[in-house]
Scaffold this motif. Structure first.
Motif, PDB file in Angstrom:
ATOM      1  N   THR A   1      42.748  39.341  31.651  1.00  0.00           N
ATOM      2  CA  THR A   1      42.139  40.066  32.761  1.00  0.00           C
ATOM      3  C   THR A   1      42.028  41.538  32.386  1.00  0.00           C
TER       4      THR A   1
ATOM      5  N   ASP B   1      39.332  50.238  38.073  1.00  0.00           N
ATOM      6  CA  ASP B   1      39.996  49.257  38.938  1.00  0.00           C
ATOM      7  C   ASP B   1      41.231  49.854  39.599  1.00  0.00           C
TER       8      ASP B   1
ATOM      9  N   SER C   1      39.802  45.380  46.293  1.00  0.00           N
ATOM     10  CA  SER C   1      38.882  44.345  45.811  1.00  0.00           C
ATOM     11  C   SER C   1      39.384  43.730  44.508  1.00  0.00           C
ATOM     12  N   PHE C   2      39.997  44.552  43.648  1.00  0.00           N
ATOM     13  CA  PHE C   2      40.564  44.019  42.405  1.00  0.00           C
ATOM     14  C   PHE C   2      41.751  43.110  42.718  1.00  0.00           C
TER      15      PHE C   2
ATOM     16  N   ASP D   1      42.326  41.446  45.436  1.00  0.00           N
ATOM     17  CA  ASP D   1      41.849  40.217  46.056  1.00  0.00           C
ATOM     18  C   ASP D   1      41.385  39.216  45.004  1.00  0.00           C
ATOM     19  N   ARG D   2      40.744  39.728  43.943  1.00  0.00           N
ATOM     20  CA  ARG D   2      40.255  38.853  42.871  1.00  0.00           C
ATOM     21  C   ARG D   2      41.360  38.457  41.900  1.00  0.00           C
ATOM     22  N   ASN D   3      42.367  39.339  41.759  1.00  0.00           N
ATOM     23  CA  ASN D   3      43.389  39.136  40.726  1.00  0.00           C
ATOM     24  C   ASN D   3      44.793  39.433  41.264  1.00  0.00           C
TER      25      ASN D   3
END
Length: 344
Positions: A33, A85, A239-240, A242-244
């Motif tokens: 990631t 990020d 947002s980062f 939430d994705r990771n």
């Protein structure tokens, strides 16, 4: 500042347990990631450098892309344009960015009361006889026909905020202090050139200046500047996270692991962070001294800076550096708080 063995042991134990917890629930290896992080080259964010240089982030499936800046406000501008990020910097610009609409959450932290006010020889000399900071600055102004020039980072940064708070608490005005808003490298150069009478900064600037300017003296440590003020934080975009979510917790755990490593192995830690400080412009012995400095104190748990962050926000709002309040409790990523998140 003495560091007791229980601090080292507790951080080490927390580091190992948190790191194991964050990795144990993950499936087999996959593509790493990528995490793009903006940072300031200051000793308070040493855990970021250590986790990267020790190879721990790669082992955890994280590919860090680090970009250096000279001040927190400059990072805020980059965040506002959608870059990065996350960030590793002082809390004050994180609060300013959050209030401006950049949705950040703090996942790890490093230090508390981690700044100091250093006076060059002539200003330091006035403190020997003066009964108070107000009297010392007044004596300097009378002797020199001008206010003392104090170098710091731009408005909205932690050093600038602490300087203004110190002035307010001690009854100092523009007749006593002229604030020089500069970048991190400029502060150092200005002091060494004799163009400033003092500087309010974190490490390693304080140690560098102390070693090169023997007559300089710290006239206020972090507690005297603003008791309980938070140090540096690793904050990621919501947002980062939430994705990771796993990546966010791994970074938090690695921060704790790195903090314990720094406390136990300052010489090795200095080797790990050497490349991030001017490509050899700072000697290793200076780095080690800055890591051990009383102005670079460790932090036991992430939750320890929540209250101080609320106090800091109150003052940022009062002086207009922050446009509107944010929910401090919501600023901290709850799973990271539960995990502990102790840092240096």
């Amino acid at each position: 500042m003495a560091r007791t063995s229980w601090t080292t042991r507790s951080l080490a134990a927390l580091a190992l347990s948190a790191f194991a917890l964050s990795l144990s629930s993950l499936p087999g290896r996959s593509e790493p990631t990528t995490v793009e992080i903006a940072y300031l080259p200051l000793m308070g964010i040493a855990p970021l450098f250590v986790m990267d240089q020790q190879g721990w982030t790669r082992e955890a499936g994280l590919d860090l892309k680090l970009t250096k800046f000279s001040s927190g406000p400059a990072i805020i501008q980059a965040l506002g344009s959608g870059k990065f990020d996350g960030v590793y910097m002082a809390v004050s610009p994180v609060l300013v960015a959050k209030a401006a609409g950049v949705d950040l959450k703090v996942v790890a932290a490093s230090g508390r009361e981690s700044h100091a006010f250093l006076a060059a020889g002539p200003l330091a000399g006035t403190f020997k006889e003066a009964a108070s900071p107000k009297a010392a600055f007044a004596a300097f102004a009378k002797a020199n026909g001008r206010p003392a020039k104090i170098a710091s980072l731009p408005r909205g940064s932690m050093p600038d905020t602490l300087l203004r708070y110190y002035m307010e608490q001690n009854g100092l005005t523009a007749e006593d202090v002229q604030i020089l808003s500069q970048g991190e490298e400029q502060v150092r150069q200005t002091m060494l050139a004799g163009a400033a009478d003092g500087a309010l900064m974190p490490e390693p600037i304080i140690t560098i200046l102390e070693q090169k300017m023997p007559a300089a003296k710290v006239i206020a440590d972090g507690k005297a500047l603003m008791a309980g003020h938070p140090g540096f934080v690793l904050a990621l975009r919501s947002s980062f996270i939430d994705r990771n979510p796993d990546a966010a917790l791994k970074l938090a755990a690695l921060n704790t692991r790195a903090a314990a490593f720094i406390l136990a192995n300052p010489d090795q830690a200095a080797d790990a962070i050497f490349a991030f400080f001017g490509k050899g412009l700072i000697d290793k012995d200076v780095m080690v001294a800055a890591l051990k400095s009383p102005y670079n104190p460790p932090l036991e748990r992430l939750s320890d800076i929540v209250s101080g962050s609320k106090d800091l926000q109150d003052y940022l709002l009062k002086i207009g550096s922050q446009t509107k309040p944010v929910d401090i409790d919501a600023l901290f990523y709850a799973p990271a708080l539960a995990q502990g998140g102790g840092a240096k």
